[in-house]
Write a protein that holds these residues in place. Structure first.
Motif: not given
Length: 208
Positions: A93-120
């Motif tokens: 199975e795959c792991t959901d990206a944490d709040p403050g992060h995002f992941a695209t299809t087939g991602a091997t790691q989550q990516t933190p939101c850049a300054k000036g943006s957010y993931a609630a």
């Protein structure tokens, strides 16, 4: 058996040989075998969770990072859906990206939101820009209001900017439009005009 043969051959790896068979039959997709004595398809080993096996396989293959195989007897691995990731191989199975992060299809790691943006919330595929008057740091799950004396005129600003002297602002300002303490507004004007020429409008208070 070959015509005129005096004995039987061992069955091939990745296959099974039914009693009296003239040729080996491949293990079904999603199963494998490295043995040569199988007599039925049910004796082939099911591919384990996180692994796959093509028809006639002699071994199972681990899913690569960014993909998974849920359950057993899988022939193909699935890519992690957007909003999730998997850095390990052989995952079920795959792991959901944490709040403050995002992941695209087939991602091997989550990516933190850049300054000036957010993931609630968790499991998002992109970050949203902060509204004017707010900002955020890297990997934020929410935006915060600009402090008094600073402003953010545009969406997605990575930091709040100090008001030009001698202007001030309240919290969450998108523009600085009033004079600081010990200064007075010479004449009423549009806030944008005051902001553009602060020293023309804000004058020092006379000594008391």
């Amino acid at each position: 058996n070959d015509m005129g043969a005096t004995g039987c051959r061992d069955c091939k790896k990745g296959s099974y040989c039914e009693p009296g068979a003239s040729r080996p039959l491949p293990c079904e997709g999603g199963s494998y075998s490295d043995k040569t004595d199988l007599s039925a398809a049910s004796q082939c080993t099911p591919a384990a969770p996180g692994h796959i096996a093509a028809r006639g396989s002699t071994e199972q293959t681990a899913c690569g990072a960014g993909s998974f195989a849920r359950g057993t007897r899988n022939e193909v691995c699935e890519l992690c859906v957007e909003g999730s990731y998997q850095g390990a191989t052989g995952a079920s199975e795959c792991t959901d990206a944490d709040p403050g992060h995002f992941a695209t299809t087939g991602a091997t790691q989550q990516t933190p939101c850049a300054k000036g943006s957010y993931a609630a919330t968790a499991g998002l595929s992109k970050c949203e820009r902060c509204e004017p008057g707010t900002t955020s740091g890297v990997g934020s799950s929410a935006c915060s209001e600009c402090a008094a004396g600073t402003y953010a005129a545009n969406p997605g600003q990575g930091q709040c900017v100090p008001c030009p002297y001698p202007l001030g602002s309240e919290r969450g300002a998108v523009i600085c439009s009033f004079c600081q303490k010990d200064f007075y507004l010479l004449q009423s004007a549009d806030p944008i005009e005051i902001f553009s020429s602060p020293t023309d409008y804000c004058k020092p208070c006379p000594p008391s």
